[in-house]
Scaffold this motif. Structure first.
Motif, mmCIF file in Angstrom:
data_model
loop_
_atom_site.group_PDB
_atom_site.id
_atom_site.type_symbol
_atom_site.label_atom_id
_atom_site.label_comp_id
_atom_site.label_asym_id
_atom_site.label_seq_id
_atom_site.Cartn_x
_atom_site.Cartn_y
_atom_site.Cartn_z
ATOM 1 N N PHE A 58 0.590 -0.926 -0.368
ATOM 2 C CA PHE A 58 -0.119 -0.055 0.241
ATOM 3 C C PHE A 58 1.000 1.151 -0.033
ATOM 4 O O PHE A 58 0.379 2.160 -0.378
ATOM 5 N N SER A 59 1.824 0.859 0.557
ATOM 6 C CA SER A 59 3.357 1.833 0.769
ATOM 7 C C SER A 59 3.211 2.911 -0.394
ATOM 8 O O SER A 59 3.073 3.736 -0.880
ATOM 9 N N GLY A 60 3.832 2.289 -1.190
ATOM 10 C CA GLY A 60 4.641 2.198 -2.886
ATOM 11 C C GLY A 60 3.538 2.834 -3.468
ATOM 12 O O GLY A 60 3.367 3.731 -4.053
ATOM 13 N N ARG A 61 2.026 1.504 -3.950
ATOM 14 C CA ARG A 61 0.866 2.183 -4.238
ATOM 15 C C ARG A 61 1.038 3.851 -4.128
ATOM 16 O O ARG A 61 0.021 4.521 -4.917
ATOM 17 N N ALA A 62 0.970 4.336 -2.516
ATOM 18 C CA ALA A 62 0.253 5.961 -2.667
ATOM 19 C C ALA A 62 1.311 6.521 -2.688
ATOM 20 O O ALA A 62 0.802 7.473 -3.128
ATOM 21 N N LEU A 63 2.183 6.213 -2.473
ATOM 22 C CA LEU A 63 3.491 6.950 -3.345
ATOM 23 C C LEU A 63 3.881 7.495 -4.477
ATOM 24 O O LEU A 63 3.676 8.071 -5.178
ATOM 25 N N ALA A 64 3.160 6.882 -5.180
ATOM 26 C CA ALA A 64 3.137 6.812 -7.062
ATOM 27 C C ALA A 64 2.030 7.641 -7.836
ATOM 28 O O ALA A 64 1.869 8.454 -8.393
ATOM 29 N N VAL A 65 1.280 7.041 -6.358
ATOM 30 C CA VAL A 65 -0.520 8.268 -7.223
ATOM 31 C C VAL A 65 0.447 9.506 -6.453
ATOM 32 O O VAL A 65 -0.028 10.753 -6.938
ATOM 33 N N ARG A 66 0.700 10.174 -5.398
ATOM 34 C CA ARG A 66 1.264 11.178 -4.372
ATOM 35 C C ARG A 66 2.228 11.946 -6.102
ATOM 36 O O ARG A 66 2.330 13.076 -5.572
ATOM 37 N N ARG A 67 3.493 11.364 -6.124
ATOM 38 C CA ARG A 67 4.422 11.412 -6.975
ATOM 39 C C ARG A 67 3.521 11.941 -8.546
ATOM 40 O O ARG A 67 4.386 13.338 -9.053
ATOM 41 N N ILE A 68 2.544 11.725 -9.396
ATOM 42 C CA ILE A 68 1.935 11.421 -10.256
ATOM 43 C C ILE A 68 1.530 12.244 -10.325
ATOM 44 O O ILE A 68 0.174 13.358 -11.518
ATOM 45 N N THR A 69 0.227 12.890 -9.370
ATOM 46 C CA THR A 69 -0.620 13.977 -8.837
ATOM 47 C C THR A 69 0.291 15.262 -8.073
ATOM 48 O O THR A 69 -0.681 16.655 -8.122
ATOM 49 N N GLU A 70 1.751 15.363 -8.347
ATOM 50 C CA GLU A 70 2.299 16.441 -7.638
ATOM 51 C C GLU A 70 3.411 16.889 -8.836
ATOM 52 O O GLU A 70 4.179 18.088 -8.664
ATOM 53 N N ASN A 71 3.682 16.488 -9.579
ATOM 54 C CA ASN A 71 4.270 17.134 -11.093
ATOM 55 C C ASN A 71 4.123 17.726 -11.865
ATOM 56 O O ASN A 71 2.676 18.108 -11.538
ATOM 57 N N GLN A 72 4.563 18.353 -12.450
ATOM 58 C CA GLN A 72 4.195 19.491 -13.751
ATOM 59 C C GLN A 72 3.276 18.970 -15.219
ATOM 60 O O GLN A 72 2.352 19.638 -14.659
ATOM 61 N N GLY A 73 2.839 17.650 -15.006
ATOM 62 C CA GLY A 73 2.258 17.170 -15.645
ATOM 63 C C GLY A 73 0.646 16.523 -15.281
ATOM 64 O O GLY A 73 0.201 15.746 -15.426
ATOM 65 N N LYS A 74 0.260 16.923 -13.967
ATOM 66 C CA LYS A 74 -0.891 16.546 -13.307
ATOM 67 C C LYS A 74 -1.998 17.434 -13.698
ATOM 68 O O LYS A 74 -3.290 16.765 -13.571
ATOM 69 N N LYS A 75 -1.715 18.389 -14.616
ATOM 70 C CA LYS A 75 -3.506 18.839 -15.365
ATOM 71 C C LYS A 75 -3.319 18.132 -16.564
ATOM 72 O O LYS A 75 -3.910 19.039 -17.279
ATOM 73 N N THR A 76 -2.433 17.243 -17.103
ATOM 74 C CA THR A 76 -2.270 16.604 -18.265
ATOM 75 C C THR A 76 -2.912 15.272 -18.909
ATOM 76 O O THR A 76 -2.791 13.837 -18.521
ATOM 77 N N PRO A 77 -4.416 15.549 -19.052
ATOM 78 C CA PRO A 77 -4.648 13.862 -19.249
ATOM 79 C C PRO A 77 -4.622 13.695 -20.078
ATOM 80 O O PRO A 77 -4.457 13.643 -20.998
ATOM 81 N N GLY A 78 -4.828 11.777 -20.333
ATOM 82 C CA GLY A 78 -4.588 11.183 -21.215
ATOM 83 C C GLY A 78 -5.822 10.524 -21.953
ATOM 84 O O GLY A 78 -6.558 12.206 -22.145
ATOM 85 N N SER A 89 -10.458 11.213 -6.513
ATOM 86 C CA SER A 89 -10.592 10.094 -6.708
ATOM 87 C C SER A 89 -8.438 10.215 -6.471
ATOM 88 O O SER A 89 -8.078 8.622 -7.323
ATOM 89 N N LYS A 90 -8.156 10.269 -5.950
ATOM 90 C CA LYS A 90 -6.164 10.308 -5.522
ATOM 91 C C LYS A 90 -7.050 8.168 -4.782
ATOM 92 O O LYS A 90 -6.448 7.466 -4.792
ATOM 93 N N THR A 91 -7.576 8.578 -3.693
ATOM 94 C CA THR A 91 -7.410 7.193 -3.470
ATOM 95 C C THR A 91 -8.000 6.671 -3.650
ATOM 96 O O THR A 91 -7.806 5.299 -3.856
ATOM 97 N N LYS A 92 -8.857 6.719 -4.938
ATOM 98 C CA LYS A 92 -9.656 5.781 -5.589
ATOM 99 C C LYS A 92 -8.588 5.118 -6.301
ATOM 100 O O LYS A 92 -8.952 4.037 -6.988
ATOM 101 N N GLY A 93 -7.945 5.718 -7.161
ATOM 102 C CA GLY A 93 -6.416 5.831 -7.560
ATOM 103 C C GLY A 93 -5.859 4.575 -7.043
ATOM 104 O O GLY A 93 -4.846 3.542 -8.004
ATOM 105 N N VAL A 94 -5.515 5.243 -5.266
ATOM 106 C CA VAL A 94 -4.737 3.796 -5.153
ATOM 107 C C VAL A 94 -4.924 2.900 -5.121
ATOM 108 O O VAL A 94 -4.453 1.736 -5.551
ATOM 109 N N LEU A 95 -5.515 2.330 -4.658
ATOM 110 C CA LEU A 95 -6.564 1.093 -4.517
ATOM 111 C C LEU A 95 -6.735 0.628 -5.675
ATOM 112 O O LEU A 95 -6.982 -0.966 -5.827
ATOM 113 N N SER A 96 -6.536 1.085 -7.106
ATOM 114 C CA SER A 96 -6.978 0.526 -8.389
ATOM 115 C C SER A 96 -5.740 0.068 -8.933
ATOM 116 O O SER A 96 -5.644 -0.593 -10.108
ATOM 117 N N LEU A 97 -4.127 0.324 -8.558
ATOM 118 C CA LEU A 97 -3.097 0.044 -8.860
ATOM 119 C C LEU A 97 -3.119 -1.570 -8.208
ATOM 120 O O LEU A 97 -2.498 -2.079 -7.428
#
Length: 556
Positions: A58-78, A89-97
């Motif tokens: 869970f720690s790895g997944r939480a830090l991964a979501v935190r990293r991609i939601t705090e970097n410069q590309g956080k407002k660029t969607p796919g 949405s971040k909590t949901k993202g953690v649980l989806s990994l």
């Protein structure tokens, strides 16, 4: 308590603002350290087991979501147009990994302009795919750092362009130093890496890696396959490219430097930043042979050298690398901002003033200050005073034109008094004073940036190896002291460079906020005793939890 049980104590159903980030960082850090030790001992099976434990935690997944939601590309969607901007949405993202059933969506293809007028294609993954890449990167990076070429400096933790410049200075500055330089660039490095080579040699989950490499990209509502390369835009792509190119130094050493006498004879050394690199050598013939060795090395990976960007140069003629010009003048090596880089900066200043012709002076100063500060800080470690002076004169000319065009019917004296004032011995300070105390805002002067020599990072230093921890802490402190200023610098010193909430270092590149311990609405003051410097996410977490507590107390 082992890492698996530690992760469990954090909880799989914890809301985003309830995550204990200090504990999450400790769990991931311990696993990364163990991965490094396993690789150093050649225990690859153990390293893979630890990697699996990390990506499932869970720690790895939480830090991964935190990293991609705090970097410069956080407002660029796919391609799915989704962004993870809310705590829910971040909590949901953690649980989806989850590895099981994971299938990445195609990349969204966009283009960004290059310096030569061409456009570079970028592949933008969805938020979930970015988070999965960030998660597996947490497990791959310790191996990448442990096996990396000593003099590779691009896209690596705690390394920068100034370290590459420092290594080149060490190689070229002395009288008996080599005089010939092979400037090299790999043609379309990210786009042409052989997939089979990556799958056979990158120590990561092969099924996951294959899915990323083969996911394709969307352009103009059409799906295109990806049969080679690793797309620029993915968070893990720079590390994959680095690991593909690692081994260059070993190949050159096997050919030229089997012992000390051969090293002195040929003087062949390589310095690389991502896919740009230079090789120094004693003679032109030696570098032609070095080019042949590198060409063979790259061909195994599906790569080739760019003919128009690969050349052999004498140090007295000089060469450009990473925005600087390296050249010997009467036997003395000087590293200056490259002429192209200076011209581009001046052009940016002029274009900005032109675009902001109708903006307020305060807004223009805010925009220009960020441009000037970024450019001068980049060049502050080299021989840059002359370039700074040139840029300063060009900036004044642009500002004077900006001011005169706003008031074509006013006299020059009126315009000067309206937008410029005196400060000390300087009579043309672009800015304005407000209030009785005379405070206001001024444009940063290029020449105010001090030139400082940068101590190059040690080639063998590994940020994931505990024995180098104190070394990197001292380097980070030195960088922060030179970069932070004012209240931020004072708070950083008081806190010894750590965030009080997550107990992790506050680095120069981090997003942070100044927090009032006692809120101003409750009488809190702007004194250092009532302020804390927090990571931006920790600041949000604190206020979210504080608001929840107030709601509970009000309900009672």
């Amino acid at each position: 308590m082992d890492e698996q049980s530690s992760a469990a104590t954090i909880g799989h159903n914890v809301a985003w603002h309830d995550i204990d980030w200090a504990k999450a960082n400790r769990v991931v850090r311990r696993l990364q350290v163990r991965i490094v030790k396993a690789v150093q001992k050649g225990q690859w099976r153990k390293a893979r087991r630890l990697q699996r434990l990390l990506v499932r935690s869970f720690s790895g997944r939480a830090l991964a979501v935190r990293r991609i939601t705090e970097n410069q590309g956080k407002k660029t969607p796919g391609v799915d147009k989704e962004l993870w901007t809310t705590p829910e949405s971040k909590t949901k993202g953690v649980l989806s990994l989850r590895r099981k059933g994971y299938k990445p969506l195609p990349l969204r293809r966009v283009y960004i302009p290059k310096a030569n007028g061409k456009k570079r294609p970028l592949g933008i993954p969805t938020m979930k795919d970015r988070a999965m890449q960030a998660l597996y990167l947490l497990a791959l990076e310790p191996i990448a750092e442990t096996t990396a070429d000593p003099n590779s400096y691009g896209f690596r933790k705690n390394r920068a362009t100034r370290d590459a410049a420092g290594q080149l200075f060490n190689l070229l500055a002395r009288k008996p130093s080599p005089r010939w330089v092979l400037e090299a660039d790999i043609a379309g490095c990210f786009d042409n890496i052989n997939h089979d080579w990556l799958l056979a040699n990158i120590p990561i989950d092969k099924d996951i890696l294959r899915k990323w490499l083969k996911c394709g990209f969307m352009e103009k509502q059409s799906l295109f396959p990806t049969n080679q390369g690793t797309p620029q835009g993915g968070i893990i792509s720079p590390t994959l490219a680095n690991m593909t190119l690692d081994g260059m130094e070993k190949a050159l050493k096997e050919r030229f430097s089997r012992n000390h006498s051969e090293q002195c004879k040929y003087q062949v050394n390589l310095v690389r930043y991502a896919d740009d690199f230079v090789i120094v050598g004693k003679t032109e013939e030696v570098l032609k042979e070095a080019k042949r060795v590198i060409t063979e090395f790259l061909s195994e990976r599906g790569l080739t050298l760019s003919p128009e960007k690969t050349r052999i140069t004498h140090i007295d003629q000089g060469f450009d690398f990473l925005g600087w010009n390296f050249r010997k003048y009467k036997g003395k090596l000087l590293i200056k901002p490259a002429k192209k880089n200076v011209r581009k900066h001046i052009q940016t200043i002029w274009e900005t003033t032109k675009k902001m012709a109708a903006a307020t002076q305060k807004d223009l100063i805010g925009k220009l200050n960020s441009i000037i500060k970024g450019w001068t800080n980049y060049h502050a470690t080299q021989v840059s005073s002359k370039a700074f002076n040139m840029a300063e004169h060009a900036t004044w000319a642009a500002l004077w034109k900006w001011a005169r065009q706003r008031h074509p019917h006013r006299s020059q004296v009126w315009v000067k008094n309206q937008y410029f004032h005196s400060e000390g011995l300087r009579n043309w300070v672009f800015g304005a004073k407000t209030g009785k105390d005379g405070n206001g805002w001024n444009l940063i002067n290029h020449m105010d940036t001090k030139i400082r020599r940068h101590p190059k990072v040690k080639a063998e230093a590994n940020p994931f190896d505990p024995k180098w921890e104190l070394y990197f802490e001292e380097r980070e402190k030195d960088l922060a002291k030179r970069t932070f200023y004012g209240k931020v610098k004072a708070l950083w010193k008081v806190q010894d460079g750590l965030c009080p909430k997550c107990e992790q270092p506050i680095r120069v590149e981090d997003e942070f906020a100044i927090h009032h311990v006692i809120r101003r609405v409750n009488g809190g003051k702007d004194t250092l005793e009532n302020l804390q410097l927090l990571h931006l996410n920790c600041h949000r977490q604190h206020h979210a939890n504080e608001g929840h507590k107030r709601e509970q107390s009000d309900s009672h």
